[in-house]
Design a protein around this motif. Sequence first.
Motif, PDB file in Angstrom:
ATOM      1  N   VAL A   1       0.836  -1.208   0.000  1.00 36.43           N
ATOM      2  CA  VAL A   1       0.000   0.000   0.000  1.00 36.43           C
ATOM      3  C   VAL A   1       0.868   1.255   0.000  1.00 36.43           C
ATOM      4  O   VAL A   1       0.548   2.264  -0.652  1.00 36.43           O
ATOM      5  CB  VAL A   1      -0.948  -0.019   1.210  1.00 36.43           C
ATOM      6  CG1 VAL A   1      -1.710   1.299   1.314  1.00 36.43           C
ATOM      7  CG2 VAL A   1      -1.932  -1.178   1.096  1.00 36.43           C
TER       8      VAL A   1
ATOM      9  N   VAL B   1       1.900   2.582  -3.511  1.00 37.84           N
ATOM     10  CA  VAL B   1       0.810   2.816  -4.462  1.00 37.84           C
ATOM     11  C   VAL B   1       1.253   3.752  -5.583  1.00 37.84           C
ATOM     12  O   VAL B   1       0.983   3.497  -6.773  1.00 37.84           O
ATOM     13  CB  VAL B   1      -0.414   3.396  -3.721  1.00 37.84           C
ATOM     14  CG1 VAL B   1      -1.388   3.996  -4.720  1.00 37.84           C
ATOM     15  CG2 VAL B   1      -1.115   2.311  -2.930  1.00 37.84           C
ATOM     16  N   ARG B   2       1.914   4.803  -5.243  1.00 36.92           N
ATOM     17  CA  ARG B   2       2.328   5.765  -6.275  1.00 36.92           C
ATOM     18  C   ARG B   2       3.322   5.143  -7.260  1.00 36.92           C
ATOM     19  O   ARG B   2       3.150   5.288  -8.480  1.00 36.92           O
ATOM     20  CB  ARG B   2       2.917   7.012  -5.616  1.00 36.92           C
ATOM     21  CG  ARG B   2       3.198   8.136  -6.592  1.00 36.92           C
ATOM     22  CD  ARG B   2       3.584   9.430  -5.878  1.00 36.92           C
ATOM     23  NE  ARG B   2       3.831  10.505  -6.808  1.00 36.92           N
ATOM     24  CZ  ARG B   2       2.903  11.249  -7.372  1.00 36.92           C
ATOM     25  NH1 ARG B   2       1.636  11.022  -7.071  1.00 36.92           N
ATOM     26  NH2 ARG B   2       3.210  12.225  -8.206  1.00 36.92           N
TER      27      ARG B   2
ATOM     28  N   ASP C   1       1.395   2.986  -9.683  1.00 38.92           N
ATOM     29  CA  ASP C   1       0.720   3.760 -10.727  1.00 38.92           C
ATOM     30  C   ASP C   1       1.701   4.187 -11.817  1.00 38.92           C
ATOM     31  O   ASP C   1       1.362   4.209 -13.008  1.00 38.92           O
ATOM     32  CB  ASP C   1       0.041   4.987 -10.122  1.00 38.92           C
ATOM     33  CG  ASP C   1      -1.247   4.641  -9.402  1.00 38.92           C
ATOM     34  OD1 ASP C   1      -1.884   3.635  -9.782  1.00 38.92           O
ATOM     35  OD2 ASP C   1      -1.614   5.352  -8.447  1.00 38.92           O
TER      36      ASP C   1
ATOM     37  N   TYR D   1     -11.783  -0.546 -11.498  1.00 33.86           N
ATOM     38  CA  TYR D   1     -10.746  -0.194 -10.521  1.00 33.86           C
ATOM     39  C   TYR D   1      -9.380  -0.242 -11.204  1.00 33.86           C
ATOM     40  O   TYR D   1      -8.652  -1.233 -11.132  1.00 33.86           O
ATOM     41  CB  TYR D   1     -10.784  -1.156  -9.329  1.00 33.86           C
ATOM     42  CG  TYR D   1     -11.997  -0.976  -8.457  1.00 33.86           C
ATOM     43  CD1 TYR D   1     -12.067   0.046  -7.518  1.00 33.86           C
ATOM     44  CD2 TYR D   1     -13.089  -1.824  -8.587  1.00 33.86           C
ATOM     45  CE1 TYR D   1     -13.198   0.214  -6.726  1.00 33.86           C
ATOM     46  CE2 TYR D   1     -14.216  -1.670  -7.793  1.00 33.86           C
ATOM     47  CZ  TYR D   1     -14.265  -0.649  -6.870  1.00 33.86           C
ATOM     48  OH  TYR D   1     -15.385  -0.486  -6.087  1.00 33.86           O
TER      49      TYR D   1
ATOM     50  N   ARG E   1      -6.966   2.405 -10.882  1.00 27.65           N
ATOM     51  CA  ARG E   1      -5.942   3.036 -10.064  1.00 27.65           C
ATOM     52  C   ARG E   1      -5.520   2.084  -8.946  1.00 27.65           C
ATOM     53  O   ARG E   1      -6.351   1.373  -8.377  1.00 27.65           O
ATOM     54  CB  ARG E   1      -6.443   4.350  -9.473  1.00 27.65           C
ATOM     55  CG  ARG E   1      -6.800   5.402 -10.508  1.00 27.65           C
ATOM     56  CD  ARG E   1      -5.559   5.866 -11.268  1.00 27.65           C
ATOM     57  NE  ARG E   1      -4.593   6.520 -10.388  1.00 27.65           N
ATOM     58  CZ  ARG E   1      -4.615   7.796 -10.104  1.00 27.65           C
ATOM     59  NH1 ARG E   1      -5.549   8.585 -10.630  1.00 27.65           N
ATOM     60  NH2 ARG E   1      -3.698   8.313  -9.300  1.00 27.65           N
ATOM     61  N   SER E   2      -4.248   2.106  -8.625  1.00 22.62           N
ATOM     62  CA  SER E   2      -3.700   1.117  -7.694  1.00 22.62           C
ATOM     63  C   SER E   2      -4.330   1.191  -6.314  1.00 22.62           C
ATOM     64  O   SER E   2      -4.578   0.159  -5.677  1.00 22.62           O
ATOM     65  CB  SER E   2      -2.185   1.296  -7.587  1.00 22.62           C
ATOM     66  OG  SER E   2      -1.562   1.048  -8.824  1.00 22.62           O
ATOM     67  N   ARG E   3      -4.599   2.399  -5.814  1.00 21.17           N
ATOM     68  CA  ARG E   3      -5.139   2.532  -4.460  1.00 21.17           C
ATOM     69  C   ARG E   3      -6.485   1.816  -4.337  1.00 21.17           C
ATOM     70  O   ARG E   3      -6.693   0.998  -3.435  1.00 21.17           O
ATOM     71  CB  ARG E   3      -5.288   4.005  -4.093  1.00 21.17           C
ATOM     72  CG  ARG E   3      -5.689   4.238  -2.638  1.00 21.17           C
ATOM     73  CD  ARG E   3      -5.813   5.741  -2.348  1.00 21.17           C
ATOM     74  NE  ARG E   3      -4.567   6.434  -2.602  1.00 21.17           N
ATOM     75  CZ  ARG E   3      -3.563   6.503  -1.734  1.00 21.17           C
ATOM     76  NH1 ARG E   3      -3.666   5.902  -0.564  1.00 21.17           N
ATOM     77  NH2 ARG E   3      -2.474   7.187  -2.038  1.00 21.17           N
ATOM     78  N   GLY E   4      -7.422   2.134  -5.241  1.00 22.76           N
ATOM     79  CA  GLY E   4      -8.727   1.486  -5.202  1.00 22.76           C
ATOM     80  C   GLY E   4      -8.642   0.004  -5.494  1.00 22.76           C
ATOM     81  O   GLY E   4      -9.347  -0.810  -4.880  1.00 22.76           O
TER      82      GLY E   4
ATOM     83  N   LEU F   1      -6.098  -2.112  -4.919  1.00 21.78           N
ATOM     84  CA  LEU F   1      -5.547  -2.842  -3.778  1.00 21.78           C
ATOM     85  C   LEU F   1      -6.561  -2.944  -2.642  1.00 21.78           C
ATOM     86  O   LEU F   1      -6.704  -4.009  -2.019  1.00 21.78           O
ATOM     87  CB  LEU F   1      -4.270  -2.152  -3.286  1.00 21.78           C
ATOM     88  CG  LEU F   1      -3.056  -2.225  -4.212  1.00 21.78           C
ATOM     89  CD1 LEU F   1      -1.909  -1.402  -3.653  1.00 21.78           C
ATOM     90  CD2 LEU F   1      -2.614  -3.666  -4.408  1.00 21.78           C
ATOM     91  N   ALA F   2      -7.281  -1.847  -2.381  1.00 18.84           N
ATOM     92  CA  ALA F   2      -8.259  -1.864  -1.292  1.00 18.84           C
ATOM     93  C   ALA F   2      -9.386  -2.855  -1.577  1.00 18.84           C
ATOM     94  O   ALA F   2      -9.765  -3.671  -0.714  1.00 18.84           O
ATOM     95  CB  ALA F   2      -8.820  -0.456  -1.077  1.00 18.84           C
TER      96      ALA F   2
END
Length: 666
Positions: free
Chosen positions: A207, A210-211, A214, A271, A273-276, A278-279
């Motif tokens: 997590v 994340v950047r 991306d 989904y 983008r990596s943040r969404g 992964l969550a």
Amino acid sequence: MMLRPARAATLIPAVFILLAIASLLIDLVPFAQHGATWQALFAPDETSFDQIFYHFSTLPRTVMAFMCGAGLAVAGAAIQTIFRNPLASPVTLGVGSGVELALTVFLVLAPASLANWQDLFTLAGGMGALGIVYLIASGRSNASLWLILAGMIVNLLLHSATQIFILFNQQFLDSVFMWGAGDLAQNGWDSTLYLAPRLIIAILAVVALVRPLDILALGDDTANSLGAPVKWLRLGILAIAVFITASIISTVGMIGFIGLAVPATLRFVGYTRSRGLLAMSFLVGGCGLVIIDYVMRQFAGTGGDIFPTGAATALIGAPFVIIILRKARIIPDGNANRQDHPTDYKITSRHMLLTGLFALLVVGLVASLLVSLDGNSHPVLTPISDLFAFTSTIGDRTQRTLAAIVCGAALAVSGTLIQRVGHNPMASPEITGVSSATALTMIIAMVYFGFDGRTELMLIGSVGGIISLFVLLALCRNFNHAPHYLLLNGLALTAVLGSVVRIALTHSGTKATMLISWLAGTTYFTRLDEVITVAIITAILSILILLARRPLELASMGSDQAVSLGLGISAFRLAMMTGAAILAAVSTLLVGPLSFVGLMAPHLARIAGFRLAGAHLLGAILIGANVMMVAEWLARNIIYPQQLPTGLIAALIGTAYFLILSARRS
């Protein structure tokens, strides 16, 4: 009515979360009726068996299921983002097989004093397997396809090696095999508490990246232009993903396809983008495995046998691969198509080469009967007179050598038909699911229905192989049987069938040892009458195919060209694929499902210059027979007096060939 992506992105996680909560509440209903919910959860009454069982078995098992599902889904999401490939996962890239082999070796060979090094050993196994896959696929014009191909090859090899360790350590057979099938059963909180901190730290590390994820998702060129250290970022994230996978597999065994199906499905519904991603992977993966395990527990409760959740997960998850394939559109470019077809090499005239291969087969047959190795790896020569006396030793060698030769020829013919009719030089009976389907139907017939007649099993296996091929062709019909879709759907079908084989073997009882030996590919159980029967079937079908070499040549040109020249392509394809399935089935009955022979023999024959259908078939037969003859001799002698399965040696030869072929195309 088709669900809109935005609505699906909200609905899918909500459904999984609600179903997981519902399964938890159902387990607690008996305690809620007596006002003992809090006790069952946190302080069970020592006089209540139900509370103790729930607190120390059901509850830790549920928590373990959530952690494993969440961890594998997060690891799969990271790997898919790095490689920008919706089919990449710890399962398809060989990580799981590498960890499984490393842990099996560690459990069997490592002394107890090295127990604290288990995590490092399994991590090295997973990273090593992934490294081999990445080296094979790197630099390809169609790296997405080659990544999955390389993962398949590495999976087959490492799985064969794992079977060897199980076979030579039968005292661990039941526990190791159940663990390999993915067993979430718990007898306390020890395993859960062991795994939890490792997963928490690793998932938080992913997590935190994340950047960089991306940035890597934009492609290497863009990431480099933004100043990102692409190689180090990729290596670091891969190490974390492999650590998650290794920790889970070493604790509960193989849990298949959660790491592939969950993030790929979430990516398709929006989904990106990596943040969404992964969550949602964390939530859906965890809840999904909780739901699957709850269902498996209901089945386990009816018969008293443990139903392997890992194998069931693969059975449920593998169909997602087929769905993903229809969306992913992994289409090779022109260079990839060119690379997937072998180049001709003018070694000598075709007649001279056929004569040389036949002479090599005869000389090799005599040598394999007369020459063996002793316990010190020294050659021992059997008197030529014993060939005519046909002693028990010579008789056993003859029977096993002839079985290997016949099966090599049968698989070569089967692979040639599948490659030519399917327009895919990388297809073969074991890759397209024919061998797995044949083995599965035979195992089910033996374990659940009590069939033991070899003729009956041969017919049942043939039917299974034929059905498998037709299912595969049906899956690819919208893509005109495009080579890459035929292959990738075949891999998914093989995974489904393999998971069912695992489930069947866990219920095989005393037959498990024999069945696992047979699945590894061995000539040990063959009988001379069976060898003769399979030889006759192979000879008859080979002659019929040779008589149909001109239509086969037309079919190799593609459906449109064949139809324009007057060939009924559908009926002809049906006949050829049926013949391929029968040959794969009879060879599987004789020595078990063998890897790579049906791929390597026709491929080598084509490289040698046998392009026309008739010559291609004859060249493949001789090459397949020679390869299997050598594999059988090595399996019988290399660690004498113990013997290795012939299938493992054939897999080693095939892997070496594939790696050499890959290096030449880099």
